[in-house]
Design an enzyme around this catalytic site. Structure first.
Site, PDB file in Angstrom:
ATOM      1  N   GLY A  44     123.219 -73.157  71.678  1.00  0.00           N
ATOM      2  CA  GLY A  44     124.577 -73.232  72.206  1.00  0.00           C
ATOM      3  C   GLY A  44     124.984 -74.647  72.566  1.00  0.00           C
ATOM      4  N   CYS A  45     124.068 -75.388  73.160  1.00  0.00           N
ATOM      5  CA  CYS A  45     124.372 -76.762  73.572  1.00  0.00           C
ATOM      6  C   CYS A  45     124.529 -77.673  72.358  1.00  0.00           C
ATOM      7  CB  CYS A  45     123.288 -77.287  74.508  1.00  0.00           C
ATOM      8  SG  CYS A  45     123.208 -76.350  76.056  1.00  0.00           S
ATOM      9  N   THR A  46     123.756 -77.422  71.309  1.00  0.00           N
ATOM     10  CA  THR A  46     123.888 -78.210  70.078  1.00  0.00           C
ATOM     11  C   THR A  46     125.231 -77.926  69.416  1.00  0.00           C
ATOM     12  OG1 THR A  46     121.494 -78.264  69.770  1.00  0.00           O
ATOM     13  CG2 THR A  46     122.856 -78.676  67.821  1.00  0.00           C
ATOM     14  N   ALA A  49     127.967 -79.669  71.488  1.00  0.00           N
ATOM     15  CA  ALA A  49     127.931 -81.125  71.306  1.00  0.00           C
ATOM     16  C   ALA A  49     128.471 -81.513  69.931  1.00  0.00           C
ATOM     17  CB  ALA A  49     126.507 -81.642  71.490  1.00  0.00           C
TER      18      ALA A  49
END
Length: 156
Positions: A44-46, A49
């Site tokens: 999710g964070c990738t 970003a």
């Protein structure tokens, strides 16, 4: 006291991925898209970003800088930034002081375990250093476009 819409941002220095000490007040005169995320290199964070990366030029054209914040250490931020060619700063909040100021260091539950961590959130800060919009408990899909549209709307 938690920072919310209408609050001025704190003049707190954090270590950036490039080794510099950075404060949100360093960006007065620009809009800031400040996004808190749980952890480098997670799906999710990738995605989030990379979505910000893909819209970086559009934000820049609106006099807006993107700043990501997580508790990860500087070397992990550097690897994350290099791997995904992120053109914006990632700040180290290993003591979660900024996250606590913004009220995004919260009790989380996952697979029956409770722990403290970052609640995915985004804040828009105006050129005078005041929070003008917040999204808490962010869902990644379409979020970056929503933030971009918000900045377009307040500038018109």
């Amino acid at each position: 006291m938690t920072i919310e819409v209408g609050s001025k941002v704190p003049n707190m220095k954090l270590l950036a991925d490039n080794g510099e000490q950075v404060s949100l007040t360093d960006y007065q005169g620009k809009y800031i898209v400040l996004y808190f995320y749980p952890k480098d290199m997670t799906p999710g964070c990738t995605t989030e970003a990379c979505d910000f990366r893909d819209q970086h030029q559009s934000f820049s054209e609106l006099n807006a800088v993107i700043i990501g914040v997580s508790p990860d250490p500087q070397d992990k931020h550097q690897k994350f930034k290099e791997k995904h060619e992120l053109p914006f700063q990632l700040l180290v909040d290993d003591e979660h002081k900024l996250a606590e100021e913004f009220g995004v260091w919260t009790l989380k539950k996952n697979f029956g375990k409770e722990y403290m961590g970052i609640e995915r959130s985004t804040f828009i800060i105006n050129p005078e250093g005041e929070v003008v919009k917040e999204w808490r408990k962010v869902k990644v899909k379409d979020h970056v476009e929503e933030a971009l549209q918000y900045i377009k709307d307040i500038q018109n």
